[in-house]
Design a protein around this motif. Structure first.
Motif: not given
Length: 280
Positions: A118-125, A128-134, A150-154
């Motif tokens: 439940q982390d807004p920053d993680c949801t935003k990332l 953002s990845l899904m938008q790039e894929l779209r 980088s996301f997985l590391v975070q």
């Protein structure tokens, strides 16, 4: 048993490309899914982001409920299922394949992330990845892979959980037994098998197997078997190669009335409606 694309999750429309170690499914692809995704596991980490409704996922026998904007994480090798999902629940899915993690020096078998984030920053990332894929801008594949690592590391640094000690031998034994049961059902669901056959194959008491299967997967052996059969029947009906009755028989069903009732329960529509949708 490990699948590049989980057999049990084929109701969602995943995008996969041979030269791109990322599988994904947009939220709208989960619209109209059946009410049950039976237990399965795979060698990849799976990330789910809820967009509407409430998503309940059973992971290793524990329930995780996520609301819009929250992430559900399934770690590599974990048995998971979605035993119920109402029509209003939509979620996007992102699966960084094991090869991407290994190539980047991430030990996917050792990473253990919290199941609910439940982390807004993680949801935003994630979004953002899904938008790039779209959108697929120039060099999007390279960008997505770099950002996903980088996301997985975070996630591992901020939302990792301590790996349970394997001294919990009884729990590990239960999980292993259930995986063997799932493998047996996956290989034989089109045949006239029963819960008793599963018990004979595993060599355990029926009561113990049924209780343990339910504990770990959130569904019964019979529910799992019926879901596999309904999914196979749906594929055959949509292919147009067999009649509805022939598709039912080829999927392991022996009684017409039971087939139609069961199909409606798990697929969400009658077999005849599936046949008509395939003609449109």
């Amino acid at each position: 048993m490990s699948w590049e694309l989980p057999v049990a999750a084929q109701r969602e429309i995943f995008v996969q490309q041979p030269d791109f170690p990322v599988s994904y499914s947009f939220a709208e692809a989960s619209r109209g899914c059946g009410y049950l995704t039976p237990a399965h596991w795979h060698e990849h980490i799976e990330l789910l982001c809820v967009e509407t409704g409430a998503l309940r996922v059973n992971i290793q026998g524990s329930w995780v409920t996520a609301l819009p904007g929250e992430l559900v994480v399934v770690n590599a090798g974990e048995i998971h299922s979605i035993p119920e999902k109402d029509a209003e629940t939509l979620y996007a899915c992102l699966i960084p394949q094991k090869s991407l993690c290994v190539r980047s020096g991430l030990p996917v078998e050792e990473i253990r992330l919290c199941h609910l984030i439940q982390d807004p920053d993680c949801t935003k990332l994630f979004r953002s990845l899904m938008q790039e894929l779209r959108d697929k801008p120039l060099y999007y594949k390279a960008d997505v892979q770099a950002r996903l690592v980088s996301f997985l590391v975070q996630l591992a640094r901020c939302h990792g959980m301590e790996r349970r000690e394997r001294s919990h031998h009884s729990r590990a034994s239960k999980e292993y037994m259930v995986k063997r049961a799932v493998e047996y059902l996956q290989e034989n669901f089109t045949q006239p098998i029963s819960t008793g056959d599963v018990c004979a194959y595993l060599g355990f008491d029926k009561s113990y197997i049924c209780n343990t299967f339910k504990e770990i997967t959130g569904t019964t052996v019979l529910e799992y078997l019926n879901m596999m059969r309904c999914e196979r029947a749906r594929e055959l009906i949509l292919s147009g190669e067999l009649s509805i009755a022939q598709s039912a028989a080829a999927s392991g069903f022996r009684h017409w009335s039971y087939f139609t009732k069961t199909y409606k329960k798990y697929i969400g529509r009658l077999p005849s409606e599936t046949a008509r949708s395939g003609m449109e």
